[in-house]
Design an enzyme around this catalytic site. Sequence first.
Site, PDB file in Angstrom:
ATOM      1  N   ARG A   1       0.933  -1.323  -0.071  1.00  0.00           N
ATOM      2  CA  ARG A   1       0.148   0.024   0.056  1.00  0.00           C
ATOM      3  C   ARG A   1       0.810   1.364  -0.017  1.00  0.00           C
ATOM      4  NH1 ARG A   1      -2.294   0.676   5.314  1.00  0.00           N
ATOM      5  NH2 ARG A   1      -0.804   2.349   5.510  1.00  0.00           N
TER       6      ARG A   1
ATOM      7  N   HIS B   1      -3.384   4.810   4.642  1.00  0.00           N
ATOM      8  CA  HIS B   1      -4.506   3.871   4.778  1.00  0.00           C
ATOM      9  C   HIS B   1      -5.659   4.722   4.062  1.00  0.00           C
ATOM     10  CE1 HIS B   1      -7.240   0.858   6.149  1.00  0.00           C
ATOM     11  NE2 HIS B   1      -7.982   1.788   6.866  1.00  0.00           N
TER      12      HIS B   1
ATOM     13  N   TYR C   1       4.486   5.332  11.115  1.00  0.00           N
ATOM     14  CA  TYR C   1       4.801   4.124  11.472  1.00  0.00           C
ATOM     15  C   TYR C   1       5.838   3.195  10.477  1.00  0.00           C
ATOM     16  CZ  TYR C   1       0.446   3.480   8.896  1.00  0.00           C
ATOM     17  OH  TYR C   1      -0.515   3.498   7.793  1.00  0.00           O
TER      18      TYR C   1
END
Length: 442
Positions: free
Chosen positions: A369, A373, A382
């Site tokens: 990805r 998100h 992160y």
Amino acid sequence: MAVCVRQSRNSIINHVKAKMGLLGLTCLSSSMPSLNNDHRTLSAASLAKDLRNQNSVLENKPILYRTRRFDSTKPHQRSGVQSNVANSQFLDFPGGKVAFTSEMRFISESPKERIPCYRVLDDDGQLIEGGINVGKEIAVKMYSDMATLQTMDTIFYDAQRQGRISFYLTTIGEEAINIASAAALTIDDFVVPQYREPGVLLWRGFTLEQFANQCFSNRGDDCRGRQMPIHYGSKKLNYLTVASTIASQLPHAVGVAYSLKMDGKDACAVTYFGDGGSSEGDFHAALNFAAVTEAPVLFICRNNGWAISTPTSDQFRSDGIVVRGEAYGVRSIRVDGNDTLALYSAVRTAREMAICEQRPILIEAMTYRVGHHSTSDDSTKYRPVDEIELWRSARDPITRFRKWIESNGWWSSEAESELRSNVRKQVKLACLNCNKAVETLY
């Protein structure tokens, strides 16, 4: 009348299952009476009579179950088996015969080597070996739709950042999974999506205006503003409306597939989910449900490495998702999710198996990805930025596929510039029209 037909149908099915036990191998024979919609006018008595006269056919060609199963223990056999247990090489336990061994041996928690990943194109967009049956027309459309999806995501994401829409979620880095899988299906196949599959709708004919109307929640929105942005749905295109609840769509897809099976449709259900969805109980229930009923459903997992901010290493110890299929009796394959040709080939083959053999198939598409998100997320908090950039530049599925169609003489820099320019204009025009519609409404 519908109740009578259903009861008659159930009585016939129960009769067949009683004759079969739980073992089933092949498709319905042409010499047997069909239970499809076109034949429901036949009486239950006549169908039952025909079935009784074809016991030998039923043993090899049952109606409901086609996949090989282990012979189950029958109550009347148990007394004879138990008297000779000490000298038996195996015992007919409930569920099938199990061999004995004097060696204490535990099943390994994981294989020494990871399951290989099916691939057709290398990182430079060149065929690794052999050929692939994809013509110019479908290849160019797949590329065009991937580029369109990427452009639409970029503009809609910016629109959210400008405060024009409340929420958005991109498919950047996963365009191949969207478009290639959609190209391998037919319009009769029901799609039960998660929330990162707008490309499937795009392939099926959902317009840029329809995407914009839904995200802006204006009067042109088919959902009439009752869904949050990116919760697309289309009854006309057999695309069930998106729900953000993780993995809840998976059991629904099995139910849809089983309905298609009972109605004798030449179609399957296809459902998508992320690696994070495999940590939900719905995933396990759905796989077991599909395996037991032998429903023609494709489970397509987008293993992109992250469930929002949770890496796969914190989700499971097993070798990804593909190994879970065997535990439930589901045929499975791992595919390079950034290889458009590999995805197309795998999904197309899986669809044929699901329908012809009446079985569920699990596909784990390995991808990444690249985008956040959603617009509510900052993934740089992160995961390292250089990791994101590596996948964005060196492993982009659109770039890889473009190299392949260019090597075939099907694409050029001029065609690329024209496509990108036209799509940007169309998306911006759709957004502009939506703003006007919103101003008129309010």
